[in-house]
Design an enzyme around this catalytic site. Structure first.
Site, PDB file in Angstrom:
ATOM      1  N   ARG A  36       0.816  -1.197   0.000  1.00 25.34           N
ATOM      2  CA  ARG A  36       0.000   0.000   0.000  1.00 25.34           C
ATOM      3  C   ARG A  36       0.852   1.249   0.000  1.00 25.34           C
ATOM      4  NH1 ARG A  36      -3.704   0.352   4.750  1.00 25.34           N
ATOM      5  NH2 ARG A  36      -1.697   0.042   5.791  1.00 25.34           N
ATOM      6  N   SER A  54       8.342  -5.057   6.296  1.00 27.05           N
ATOM      7  CA  SER A  54       8.234  -6.112   7.306  1.00 27.05           C
ATOM      8  C   SER A  54       9.047  -7.355   6.948  1.00 27.05           C
ATOM      9  CB  SER A  54       6.771  -6.477   7.514  1.00 27.05           C
ATOM     10  OG  SER A  54       6.030  -5.304   7.742  1.00 27.05           O
ATOM     11  N   ASP A  69       6.914  -3.731  10.780  1.00 31.35           N
ATOM     12  CA  ASP A  69       5.483  -3.587  11.098  1.00 31.35           C
ATOM     13  C   ASP A  69       5.209  -3.629  12.609  1.00 31.35           C
ATOM     14  OD1 ASP A  69       6.118  -6.246  11.163  1.00 31.35           O
ATOM     15  OD2 ASP A  69       4.307  -6.947  10.145  1.00 31.35           O
TER      16      ASP A  69
HETATM   17 MG    MG Z   1       0.148  -7.312   9.034  1.00 29.66          MG
END
Ligand code: MG
Ligand code: ADP
Length: 921
Positions: free
Chosen positions: A550, A611, A665
Site C-alpha cells: 500500500r 516487514s 510492522d
Molecule cells: Mg500485518
C-alpha cells in the site's frame, strides 16, 4: 351426566398448548443453576453423553431392579452395528419384605442374583475368566447423579423404602455388595481369579468368574432410549408409558447448568411425573383424579404421573364409576359395593374394555368377573369412560413429548427437527391407539418437529448394556485422545521454562559478542521515542511485507490522524524477479498515488514499513538480512533497502522523495498505538507470522554505540528456537508441519503460534486421530491429506461454536468431504482449542519475558505498560487474546499489561516514526 363426565375428561387443544408451554418453562428451570431446586420437572443429568455408534463390542452385564424383580442380563456385542446382540437373562423374584427391609439386604440380594446368574451362564464359557466384566445398573428411582458411576438416591418410590440408602451412592453400595460376594465369607481375602467362595451355591466351575465393575448407573428411561439406538439411527428421546411415567432426551450439554459439562450433549432424565405438583395441572384434574390422588400414598405429588401412569388409570375409572353410580347414571338398581375396594379395577381391565372396538362382550365379561351386573347401556358407558381416561392419558403424553421436541428444536437452533423417539411401557403396548394419538397430537402441538416412534423391543436391559458399552468405548477413546494431545498441553513449568529461555536469548541477542549466535536477533531500529501526541504534519507512507502493498498519505493534526491509501498489486513475477524491477515498480506506484492524490508538488517526508528482517544501521539505513513471505527479488539481501528505493527514484527521475525512516510492522504497530496511549512501548504481531518489538535501554543494547535513552528493538522473535532451545516443546505434529514449509528448521517459534501454521498443525492431528480410528469411525478421508486445506480461520469458527453452533463445524467438515458425527465435531473442537491455547500460551511466555525485562530495566516493583497489537489471528480468533492475557498475568504477576488493538498500524506507524524523528530532530 355421562356427557359431563366425558367432557371433564377431555382436555382441549388450547389447554394442551398451555400445558406444553408450562412444561417447557419447567424444563428450563430444572436445568438452570439458580432455579433447579424449585423446578417440578427435575431434569436430572445422567452423565450419558453419547449414543451407541455400532462399534461397541464385548460382554456387558446388566442388573435391573424392577417392581418385584431383579433382572440380570448378559449382552454380547460384536461391533457389527449392534444389530443382533447375543443376550442371556435370568429373572429373580424379590423375596417378601426385602423392599421395605434394610438397604444392605437388598444390595446383598442383588449381588447374589448377579453371582448366581454368572455361575449359570458362564459355566461353559471359560473365555472370559479373569476378565473384568463391566456392569450397568438400572435403578429406576430419582437419583442425584454426579458421574456415570456415582449417584445418590434422592428418594425411594414404587413401594420401596429400604433403610440406610437415601443420600448414599447406590453404585458404591452395589459394588461393595458384589465385592463381598467375590471375596467370600471364609476370610481368605479377595483375589480376582478366585471364584465366589462365599457364595452358597456350589454349581460353578473354577475360573469362570470375573471381576465385576459397576461402571454405569442409569434410569430405566435412559435404558429404553439406548435400546432404540442402532447404527445410523440414533434415538435421542425416550418415553416410558408404564405404571409410572417418565421421559429422557439428549440435551445440549452447555444448557445443563447443573453440571460442568459444556460441550456435546447429555441425556437428561426429566422425571416429568412430578410436573404439576405446583398446581399448574389443577384445572385438568377431575374430582375422580382428586379422589385417586387422595387415596394414594403420596397425595399432592406426582400429579402428572397420576393422570397418565397405568398404576392410576384403573383407579380413575373406578372413581368415575362410583361417582356416576351415585348420580344414578350407571348401574342403576344393582349393587356397586365392589367398586369401593381400592385396586379392584386394574389398568389391565381398562385396556381389555377399550381394545374391543366393536361390541361389548368383553366389557360385560370383565364387569361380571368383578361382580357387577351391567346392562347393555352400562357396558357401553363404562367403555366410553375407559376410552376417555386412557385417551386423555395418551393426549397428555403427547403434550409432554411436544414440549421435549420443541425444546430440542429451539435449543439446537433448528428450523425443523427430525428425531427418533423410543417408546415403552404397558400403555404403549396395551392400548392400540396410543401410538397414533401420541404421534398425531404431538405433531399438532409441535408442528416443527417430526418424531419417529420406535418401539423398544427388549426393554431397558439391552439399552443399559449399550450405555455401559458406550461408557467404556468413550473412556478408552478418551485415554487415547489424551495420549495424542498430551504433548501439546503445556504445564506452567513448561511455560516458565520458555519464558526463561526467551529471556536468555534476548540477552544473547542484545550482547555484541553473542548476537550472531542468538536465535532472537534483537535488531536495533533507531527509533528512540514513542509518540507523545504533539506530532504534526503530512507524511507519505509505504507498507510492504503484509498481505498487501500500500501507499498512503497520512495527516497528523491536532484533531487526530486521517489518511488516504491505495492498494497496489505486486505481481509474482516482480516479487521473484530482480531487486531493480521490484523497487522500480514501487516508485511507479508512488508516482501513480501522488498523481491521484494531487501530491506531485509537495515533497513529503516518507516512512517505509518494511516487514522483513533488517539489520538497521540508522533510522533510514537498513540492510536486508533475508527475504521471507514469498519474496525472492535478487540483489537485495545485504543491501540497504532505503538506498535501493532512492536509486530506483533516481532511475525513474523522481526527485520529490524524502525517505526519513524505515520501520518494521511491529514498530509501526507500537508507534500507531503509542499515539493514542503514551504507555504503549511494546508492539506485537500475531497474523500470518508473529513478531514483537519493545523499548530497551540503550545501555543494554550492545550492538549500538551510546548508553543514553532507549531504543526500540525489533526482536524478530519468530526465529526463537531455531538454535534448538525449544526442541523439547516441539511435537511430532510440529515437526511434520515444519518439514513441509519452504524454510524447514527456521522460524520455529512462529510455527507454533501464527496463522500460517495453526491450521496445518490441526490437520496433522486430525490425520493421526483418523488413523487411530478416534474420529470418523476410522473411515479414511483423502481430502484431509491436502496441504493447507484446513485453514486457520476454521479454528475461529469451530472454537466459537458453543454446543448448538456445532452445526457450523459440520458444515466446514462437509466442505472437506468429512462426514462428521456429533461426537467428531466435539472432538474436533477440542483439538482446535488445544492448538490455539498452546499458541496463545507460548506467545504469552515470550511476552512475559519482555515485560519482566522492562520492569527490571527500570527497577520497578510494578510495571504498567501497554502492548499495541496487530494481526488477524489475534483480532479474530475467539479465545486467543483472552488466553494470551490470562497466561501473561499468571507468568508476569508484577506487570500490569494492557492491550491496544492497532488500526492500520503499519501505515500510521511509519508516518509517526517520520513525525517523531522530525519532532526530536
Ligand atoms: Mg500485518
Ligand atoms: P499479515 O500478517 O500478513 O499482515 P494478517 O494480520 O491479516 O496478515 O493475518 C493473516 C493471517 O490470519 C492468515 O494467515 C490467516 O491464517 C489468519 N486468519 C485469517 N482469518 C482468520 C480468522 N478468522 N481467525 C483466525 N485467523 C485468521
Amino acid at each position: 351426566q355421562i356427557q359431563r363426565a366425558l367432557r371433564s375428561l377431555t382436555v382441549p387443544l388450547e389447554r394442551l398448548h398451555i400445558m406444553k408451554g408450562h412444561m417447557m418453562q419447567d424444563m428450563c428451570k430444572g436445568l438452570s443453576r439458580q432455579m433447579h431446586t424449585e423446578a417440578k420437572v427435575r431434569m436430572l443429568p445422567t452423565y450419558i453423553c453419547s449414543t451407541p455408534n455400532g462399534t461397541e463390542k464385548g460382554n456387558f452385564l446388566v442388573v435391573e431392579l424392577c417392581q418385584n424383580q431383579v433382572r440380570t442380563l448378559l449382552v454380547t456385542l460384536y461391533g457389527d452395528g449392534n444389530m443382533s446382540p447375543q443376550m442371556m437373562y435370568k429373572i429373580f423374584d424379590l423375596p417378601e419384605g426385602i423392599m421395605q427391609g434394610e438397604g444392605e439386604a437388598l444390595f446383598d440380594f442383588i449381588a447374589q442374583c448377579v453371582s448366581q446368574f454368572l455361575a449359570e451362564t458362564l459355566s461353559s464359557d471359560t473365555s472370559s475368566s479373569g476378565e473384568h466384566l463391566p456392569l450397568g445398573f438400572v435403578f429406576p428411582f430419582s437419583c442425584r447423579q454426579t458421574q456415570l458411576d456415582k449417584a445418590e438416591l434422592l428418594s425411594w418410590s414404587k413401594g420401596f423404602s429400604c433403610s440406610g440408602v437415601v443420600g448414599k451412592d447406590v453404585v458404591q453400595l452395589l459394588q461393595s455388595a458384589i465385592n463381598k460376594q467375590e471375596v467370600g465369607g471364609n476370610g481368605t481375602g479377595g483375589h480376582r481369579l478366585s471364584p465366589w467362595r462365599g457364595w452358597k451355591s456350589s454349581q460353578f466351575a473354577p475360573g469362570q468368574l470375573c471381576h465385576v465393575d459397576v461402571v454405569a448407573l442409569m434410569n430405566d428411561t435412559v435404558g429404553t432410549m439406548m435400546t432404540c439406538s442402532t447404527e445410523g439411527r440414533t434415538c435421542e428421546v425416550a418415553v416410558v408409558a408404564d405404571k409410572g411415567s417418565n421421559c429422557c432426551f439428549m440435551a445440549e450439554a452447555y444448557l445443563v447448568e447443573t453440571t460442568a459439562e459444556t460441550s456435546g450433549r447429555m441425556c437428561i432424565n426429566t422425571e416429568w411425573g412430578c410436573f404439576g405438583d405446583d398446581g399448574t395441572l389443577n384445572d385438568i384434574f377431575t374430582p375422580y383424579d382428586e379422589s385417586v390422588d387422595k387415596e394414594s400414598s403420596n397425595p399432592g405429588e406426582k400429579r402428572f404421573e397420576k393422570l397418565v401412569g397405568s398404576l392410576y388409570l384403573g383407579e380413575i375409572v373406578r372413581h368415575a364409576l362410583i361417582a356416576l353410580a351415585a348420580e344414578k347414571a350407571i348401574f342403576t338398581g344393582t349393587n356397586v359395593a365392589v367398586l369401593k375396594e381400592k385396586g379392584v379395577f386394574t389398568t389391565q381391565h381398562v385396556l381389555e374394555i377399550i381394545n374391543n372396538e366393536d361390541g361389548t362382550t368383553d366389557v360385560r365379561r370383565v364387569l361380571e368377573v368383578l361382580g357387577l351386573q351391567p346392562s347393555e347401556r352400562d357396558c357401553s358407558r363404562v367403555q366410553q369412560i375407559c376410552r376417555a381416561v386412557v385417551g386423555r392419558a395418551a393426549t397428555l403424553y403427547a403434550a409432554g413429548l411436544a414440549a421435549i421436541l420443541s425444546y430440542m428444536c429451539q435449543t439446537r437452533e433448528m428450523e425443523t427437527l427430525m428425531v427418533n423417539v423410543g417408546v415403552e411401557g404397558e400403555l404403549y403396548t396395551g392400548y392400540a391407539r396410543f401410538e397414533e394419538i401420541l404421534q398425531s397430537v404431538s405433531r399438532l402441538l409441535a408442528p416443527e418437529c417430526m418424531a419417529t416412534l420406535l418401539p423398544s423391543r427388549d426393554g431397558s436391559g439391552r439399552g443399559a448394556a449399550m450405555v455401559t458399552a458406550v461408557a467404556l468405548r468413550l473412556a478408552a477413546q478418551r485415554r487415547e485422545v489424551n495420549e495424542v494431545l498430551a504433548p501439546l498441553r503445556l504445564t506452567r513449568a513448561d511455560l516458565e521454562k520458555v519464558q526463561a529461555l526467551m529471556r536468555e536469548e534476548m540477552d544473547r541477542g542484545l550482547c555484541k559478542e553473542t548476537n550472531a549466535s542468538a536465535s532472537v536477533r534483537m535488531l536495533p531500529t533507531y527509533v528512540s521515542h514513542t509518540p507523545d501526541g504533539t506530532e504534526r504534519g503530512d507524511f507519505l507512507a509505504l507498507d510492504l511485507g503484509g498481505t498487501n502493498f500500500r501507499v498512503l498519505v497520512v495527516h497528523v493534526t491536532e484533531e487526530g490522524i486521517s489518511m488516504a491509501s491505495e492498494i497496489y498489486v505486486i505481481p509474482a513475477a516482480i516479487m521473484q524477479g530482480t531487486g531493480e524491477g521490484l523497487f522500480d515498480h514501487i516508485i511507479d506506484c508512488i508516482v501513480d498515488f501522488q498523481a491521484k492524490q494531487n501530491l506531485t508538488t509537495q515533497m513529503l517526508p516518507l516512512g517505509f514499513t518494511f516487514s522483513f528482517p533488517c539489520q538497521q544501521v540508522g533510522l533510514d539505513k537498513a540492510l536486508l538480512l533475508t527475504w521471507t513471505k514469498g519474496f525472492t527479488a535478487s540483489g537485495c539481501v545485504g543491501q540497504d533497502v532505503v538506498q535501493l528505493l532512492r536509486e530506483a527514484a533516481q532511475r525513474k527521475q523522481h526527485s520529490g522523495l524524502q525517505v526519513v525512516a524505515l520501520v518494521n510492522d511491529t514498530v509501526g504497530t507500537m508507534m500507531a498505538c503509542g499515539y493514542d496511549d503514551p504507555k504503549c512501548e511494546i508492539g506485537l504481531i500475531v497474523g500470518t507470522g508473529t513478531n514483537a518489538c519493545y523499548m530497551e535501554e540503550m545501555r543494554n543494547v550492545g550492538t549500538v554505540e551510546g548508553d543514553q535513552g532507549r531504543m526500540c528493538i525489533n526482536m524478530e522473535w519468530g526465529a526463537f528456537g531455531d538454535n534448538g532451545c525449544l526442541d523439547h516443546i516441539f511435537t511430532h505434529f510440529d515437526r511434520v508441519v515444519d518439514d513441509t514449509t519452504i524454510n524447514p528448521g527456521k522460524q520455529r517459534y512462529e510455527k507454533l503460534i501464527s496463522g500460517m501454521y495453526l491450521g496445518e498443525i490441526v490437520r496433522q492431528i486430525l490425520m493421526v486421530m483418523t488413523e487411530k480410528q478416534l474420529m470418523f469411525q476410522g473411515r479414511p478421508c483423502p481430502k484431509l491429506q491436502t496441504r493447507n486445506i484446513f485453514q486457520t480461520k476454521f479454528l475461529s469458527t469451530i472454537e466459537l461454536s458453543n454446543g448448538l453452533a456445532l452445526r457450523q463445524i459440520r458444515a466446514i467438515l462437509k466442505e472437506l468431504e468429512l462426514d462428521a458425527s456429533f461426537e467428531d465435531s466435539v472432538l474436533m473442537q477440542e483439538v482446535c482449542q488445544t492448538v490455539s491455547l498452546r499458541a496463545a500460551q507460548l506467545c504469552a511466555a515470550g511476552l512475559a519475558a519482555v515485560v519482566e525485562k522492562m520492569r527490571e530495566n527500570r527497577g520497578l516493583d510494578q510495571l504498567s505498560v501497554t502492548v499495541g497489537v496487530d494481526g488477524t489471528l489475534y483480532k479474530l480468533h475467539p479465545c486467543f487474546s483472552h488466553n494470551l492475557q490470562k497466561t501473561l498475568k499468571d507468568l508476569a504477576p508484577n506487570c500490569n499489561v494492557s492491550f491496544l488493538l492497532s488500526e492500520d498500524g503499519s501505515g500510521k506507524g511509519a508516518a509517526l516514526v517520520a513525525a517523531v524523528a522530525n519532532r526530536s530532530a
